[in-house]
Design a protein around this motif. Structure first.
Motif, PDB file in Angstrom:
ATOM      1  N   VAL A  97       0.963  -1.208   0.139  1.00  0.00           N
ATOM      2  CA  VAL A  97      -0.062  -0.155   0.003  1.00  0.00           C
ATOM      3  C   VAL A  97       0.962   1.024  -0.143  1.00  0.00           C
ATOM      4  O   VAL A  97       0.711   2.296  -0.727  1.00  0.00           O
ATOM      5  CB  VAL A  97      -0.981  -0.069   1.218  1.00  0.00           C
ATOM      6  N   SER A  98       1.901   1.176   0.809  1.00  0.00           N
ATOM      7  CA  SER A  98       2.873   2.272   0.869  1.00  0.00           C
ATOM      8  C   SER A  98       3.462   2.617  -0.584  1.00  0.00           C
ATOM      9  O   SER A  98       3.512   3.896  -0.997  1.00  0.00           O
ATOM     10  CB  SER A  98       4.063   2.086   1.684  1.00  0.00           C
ATOM     11  N   ARG A  99       3.644   1.662  -1.587  1.00  0.00           N
ATOM     12  CA  ARG A  99       4.373   1.919  -2.755  1.00  0.00           C
ATOM     13  C   ARG A  99       3.226   2.167  -3.663  1.00  0.00           C
ATOM     14  O   ARG A  99       3.363   3.227  -4.347  1.00  0.00           O
ATOM     15  CB  ARG A  99       5.023   0.384  -3.064  1.00  0.00           C
ATOM     16  N   LEU A 100       2.022   1.726  -3.460  1.00  0.00           N
ATOM     17  CA  LEU A 100       1.125   2.090  -4.494  1.00  0.00           C
ATOM     18  C   LEU A 100       0.499   3.516  -4.323  1.00  0.00           C
ATOM     19  O   LEU A 100       0.237   4.222  -5.226  1.00  0.00           O
ATOM     20  CB  LEU A 100      -0.251   1.297  -4.286  1.00  0.00           C
ATOM     21  N   LEU A 101       0.568   4.043  -3.046  1.00  0.00           N
ATOM     22  CA  LEU A 101      -0.070   5.469  -2.659  1.00  0.00           C
ATOM     23  C   LEU A 101       1.089   6.425  -2.402  1.00  0.00           C
ATOM     24  O   LEU A 101       0.634   7.520  -2.200  1.00  0.00           O
ATOM     25  CB  LEU A 101      -1.019   5.266  -1.459  1.00  0.00           C
ATOM     26  N   GLY A 102       2.387   6.120  -2.368  1.00  0.00           N
ATOM     27  CA  GLY A 102       3.451   7.119  -2.114  1.00  0.00           C
ATOM     28  C   GLY A 102       3.317   7.535  -0.563  1.00  0.00           C
ATOM     29  O   GLY A 102       3.782   8.646  -0.471  1.00  0.00           O
ATOM     30  N   VAL A 103       2.896   6.413   0.279  1.00  0.00           N
ATOM     31  CA  VAL A 103       2.871   7.104   1.578  1.00  0.00           C
ATOM     32  C   VAL A 103       3.974   6.285   2.411  1.00  0.00           C
ATOM     33  O   VAL A 103       3.865   5.248   2.338  1.00  0.00           O
ATOM     34  CB  VAL A 103       1.628   6.743   2.352  1.00  0.00           C
ATOM     35  N   PRO A 104       4.658   6.980   3.104  1.00  0.00           N
ATOM     36  CA  PRO A 104       5.757   6.065   3.899  1.00  0.00           C
ATOM     37  C   PRO A 104       5.184   5.289   4.948  1.00  0.00           C
ATOM     38  O   PRO A 104       4.155   5.486   5.422  1.00  0.00           O
ATOM     39  CB  PRO A 104       6.965   7.204   4.378  1.00  0.00           C
TER      40      PRO A 104
END
Length: 358
Positions: A97-104
Motif C-alpha cells: 500500500v505504501s508503494r501504491l499510494l506513495g505514503v511512507p
C-alpha cells in the motif's frame, strides 16, 4: 501529523498493548490518528475510547485480500503522512500500500526470533522506518545482518495517569482479597509459564515468607502452567498468603495494590512493559538480568537486577525490598524515572522526531 495505524490482531498481546498505547500517545500529543482494526476487538475498543477513527478489517494472513481492500480504502481516503504497522502478517500488505499510494510506512518488530529469510532481509530495507522496542532487540536484528542505520529504537509508552498510585484503590483491593492493610505485597503480572521464572519466584517467596510474616503475593495472569503453580502453592506452608486471580483485562488498578513487582523470566524478554507500568505506579521492580529487562529500570535506584533462576538471590532481594527504608525511596525514584523515559509525552515526541529525521 496524520497517522493510519493498521493492526487487526484480535488477541491482547504485548504488541497489541504497544499499538494501543502509541496511538493514544499520539492523540494526546495533538496528532490525528485513525486505525484499521479487528472489529469489536480489544484494540478497537481501547482506541475508540481515545477518540481514534476506526476502520474494521480482518487480515487472516498476508494473502487475505479483504484486509488489503480495507487498508487501501482507508489510506486513500485519509491521505495520512505515515502508515504504522505492528504485526508481522501486515508487513507486506503495508509495504505494498505504501508503494501504491506513495505514503511512507513505519513498522515495529516486537520479537527477536528471526523472520523468514526473504522478509528478514527485505522488510527493514523497504520500510521507511523500522523500529525495535529495545536496544537488546535491535542488537539481535543487527547481528542477523540488518544494517545498523535501518533499525531505530522506540520504547513502549506508558500512560502515567492510568498507572498513578492510588491509596483508596490499594485499600479496596487488599480488603476484597482478605490481605491485611499493613501487608507487604509482591506482584507477579504476566503469563503463567515456566519460562517466565514463576517456579523460581515461588521457591524464593517460600523462603522469604518464612522470615517475613507480612509478605503476600498477588499472581495475575494465565497460561499453561497455572495448574502446576497452584498445586505447588497449595502443597506449601504459605498457601493462604498467595492470591491467584487469573486473567484481568485491566491490570492498572492492581499496580496500586503491590509494594514491589517481580519480573523473574529465565528466557529472553524483548522488553518488559509490566516493569515500566509498575514503576509508574511507584512500585520498585525485581527483574531478571536478561534480554531487554535491564532497559526497563535503573538498577539499585528504581529496582534490582537479579540472576535468572537463582532462587536464593531472589529470596534475599525480596527480603531486602521488604525493608521500608529500601523500598520507599526506590518507589519515588521509579515514578520519576518512567515519566522521564517512557511516558506517552516523551515517546510520542521521540516517535515524531525520528519520523521527521530524514
Amino acid at each position: 501529523m496524520k497517522f493510519l495505524f493498521v493492526g487487526t490482531n484480535p488477541e491482547n498481546t504485548g504488541a497489541a498493548t504497544h499499538f494501543v498505547a502509541l496511538g493514544q500517545a499520539l492523540v494526546e500529543a495533538g496528532h490525528q490518528v485513525s486505525a484499521v482494526v479487528y472489529p469489536d476487538g480489544l484494540i478497537a475498543n481501547a482506541l475508540a475510547r481515545a477518540g481514534v477513527r476506526l476502520y474494521p478489517a480482518k487480515f487472516r494472513n498476508v494473502f487475505d485480500l479483504r484486509g488489503y481492500r480495507a487498508t487501501f480504502k482507508a489510506a486513500r481516503e485519509l491521505k495520512p503522512d505515515w502508515l504504522v504497522g505492528n504485526f508481522g502478517k501486515e508487513y507486506w500488505p503495508l509495504i505494498l500500500v505504501s508503494r501504491l499510494l506513495g505514503v511512507p510506512v513505519a513498522l515495529f518488530r516486537h520479537r527477536t526470533p528471526p523472520m523468514g529469510r526473504a522478509s528478514g532481509y527485505l522488510v527493514p530495507r523497504l520500510a521507511q522506518r523500522f523500529f525495535a522496542v529495545s536496544a537488546n532487540a535491535r542488537q539481535a536484528y543487527v547481528e542477523r545482518g540488518v544494517p545498523q542505520q535501518l533499525v531505530r529504537v522506540l520504547y513502549n509508552p506508558v500512560n502515567m495517569q492510568e498507572c498513578r498510585p492510588d491509596t483508596e484503590r490499594r485499600n479496596a483491593i487488599l480488603h476484597r482479597l482478605g490481605i491485611p492493610q499493613d501487608a507487604i505485597v509482591l506482584g507477579y503480572f504476566g503469563r503463567i509459564h515456566h519460562s517466565k521464572g514463576i517456579l523460581t519466584l515461588l521457591e524464593a517467596l517460600d523462603g522469604a515468607m518464612a522470615q517475613e510474616p507480612r509478605l503476600h503475593c498477588i499472581w495475575l495472569g494465565h497460561g499453561p502452567d497455572v495448574q502446576q503453580l497452584g498445586e505447588r502453592i497449595d502443597a506449601g506452608s504459605f498457601a493462604h498468603r498467595h492470591h491467584m486471580l487469573g486473567w484481568i483485562d485491566d491490570v492498572h488498578p492492581y499496580y496500586s495494590a503491590i509494594s514491589m513487582l517481580a519480573f523473574p523470566s529465565i528466557a529472553t524478554e524483548t522488553f518488559g512493559r509490566v516493569s515500566v507500568e509498575a514503576q509508574a505506579a511507584g512500585a520498585p521492580v525485581l527483574g531478571s538480568n536478561i534480554g531487554g529487562v535491564p532497559e526497563t529500570l535503573s538498577p539499585n535506584v528504581t529496582g534490582l537486577l537479579l540472576p535468572p533462576g537463582n532462587a536464593a538471590a531472589w529470596r534475599n532481594a525480596i527480603l531486602k525490598m521488604c525493608e521500608v527504608q529500601m523500598r520507599e525511596p526506590m518507589g519515588v525514584a521509579a515514578r520519576d524515572f518512567v515519566d522521564r523515559h517512557f511516558s506517552t509525552r516523551v515517546i510520542a515526541d521521540e516517535f515524531v522526531r525520528i519520523l521527521s529525521d530524514g
